[in-house]
Design an enzyme around this catalytic site. Sequence first.
Site, PDB file in Angstrom:
ATOM      1  N   ASP A  24       0.790  -1.249   0.000  1.00  9.86           N
ATOM      2  CA  ASP A  24       0.000   0.000   0.000  1.00  9.86           C
ATOM      3  C   ASP A  24       0.817   1.291   0.000  1.00  9.86           C
ATOM      4  O   ASP A  24       1.804   1.406   0.733  1.00  9.86           O
ATOM      5  CB  ASP A  24      -0.846   0.107   1.276  1.00  9.86           C
ATOM      6  CG  ASP A  24      -1.623  -1.133   1.613  1.00  9.86           C
ATOM      7  OD1 ASP A  24      -1.608  -2.082   0.836  1.00  9.86           O
ATOM      8  OD2 ASP A  24      -2.240  -1.137   2.692  1.00  9.86           O
ATOM      9  N   GLU A 201     -10.461  -2.223   4.421  1.00 10.96           N
ATOM     10  CA  GLU A 201      -9.093  -1.759   4.662  1.00 10.96           C
ATOM     11  C   GLU A 201      -8.934  -0.363   4.052  1.00 10.96           C
ATOM     12  O   GLU A 201      -9.691   0.028   3.153  1.00 10.96           O
ATOM     13  CB  GLU A 201      -8.081  -2.698   3.994  1.00 10.96           C
ATOM     14  CG  GLU A 201      -8.135  -4.127   4.552  1.00 10.96           C
ATOM     15  CD  GLU A 201      -7.036  -5.044   4.013  1.00 10.96           C
ATOM     16  OE1 GLU A 201      -6.436  -5.760   4.814  1.00 10.96           O
ATOM     17  OE2 GLU A 201      -6.784  -5.056   2.793  1.00 10.96           O
TER      18      GLU A 201
END
Length: 487
Positions: A24, A201
């Site tokens: 990420d 998320e």
Amino acid sequence: MKPILTEKYRPQFHFSPLEKWMNDPNGMVYFQGEYHLFYQFHPYSTIWGPMHWGHAVSKDLIHWEQLPAALHPDEHGAIFSGSAVVDWENTTGFFDDQPGLVAIYTSHDTYPGSDRPRQRQCLAYSSDNGRTWTKYSGNPVLADETKTDYRDPKVFWHSETKHWIQVLATGQSATIYKSPNLIDWQFASEFAEGSHAGFWECPDLFPLPLDSGKEKWVMLVSLGDTGEHAEGSRTQYFIGDFDGETFVNDHEKETVLWLDYGRDNYAGVSWSDLPARRIYIGWMSNWRYANQVPTKEWRGVMTIPRELSLISNADGIRLIQKPVSEAQVLRIGCESFKDKLVTTEQPVSIPLKSALLELNLEVEFEGPALAEITIQHSEAEKTIIRYDSETETLSADRTASGEADFSASFPAVQEAPLKMKDNSIRLQLFLDASSIELFGNDGECAITSLVFPESKESVLHLASHGGAIKIRSMELHELSSIWNKEG
Ligand code: FRU
């Protein structure tokens, strides 16, 4: 160039770490003329492991300077995803005379004497433009023993209520907290509509102007891969209002809006403290096969940075994403033509000088037809983009694009709805060494997809089935690499 930069699948104009594992994007913040990009980083392996925050900075969102890892695991555990802000008013008391950067991230370890994961929110701060960081001595600042999935804080200053807002992924919901100082947090509300096809998320929440001058709030929520859906991990978004406490969705709670119809755009969040623009970047991979993609010295790449805006169309308010205009700096050569007829019998083939390109096309449909744009990477390898004017569907087919045997889930035809306007569609395509990014009608839909072609000697074929099409205009730009000799 160093061999590590010319490895066959090495992205040439997308951000990828010089070496080792990345997932990420984290802590993106704009401060003193620099765009900071932190990211989930495992500096000792090309597979996911104890997370650090890697770091890079850019002045134009395209060329990056890679810096040493910014945050390392500590007594609270590994450093999971999170955000960073400029504490302009020194609400934390961490700074002396100048504003500084504060990172808010999840510390991940396990409860003492057990295997149960423990996720708690922590702070670190920097007074030297993110080059060095001090962990806050009072960490963690936010914990909840009743919640196992409790991560990925996205924080911003809400000027109307003069509070910091934190949006946190909490299992199958996003929980909103508020704070005067980034240290003391108070529960505000919980939001759990839309898709629950995976654990939530990496949320984000931000306002965007509408054409009418009004403002709407957008919430992004990434959905983890449960193994049950062919798409693997993906990202949904919501449009609504936010009053400093509660997000109210404009849509029915079952409505699902997807950010991207390709398989490889995950965990995307936006830059903080960037005046007048909202720019986001996503991780161009999918948890379904992220650890298996066939790169050697490094693994993980970001999407091209994309500018977000809203439009109102017949379906309602929708999020638009366009590659940032800064990407035009990559253009080094252009071929173009106008008003060319492509019939079933007469396809058009254009040899490509480079495997790095941007293609802009406007295609008119005089009747029902299936338009086909084939990137012929080599004799056997091709990526096919199709538009079916009858079903108004855009697709990107990577079933024969190249190496795919690392995962049974990789070969795929990725489809997006795209309405014609005035019997025509506009397409923008970016091709890098191991990815395509396709935008329909100026960012109304996006298909982001990894591809692993062996050969880089490409030809572009434009063809039509079931009827003729007219290429109203075509612009083909060869693009440059962003790497210099040192990387
Ligand atoms: C999303 C994610 C986050 C987590 C991080 C760990 O891809 O699973 O929820 O913080 O990756 O690397």
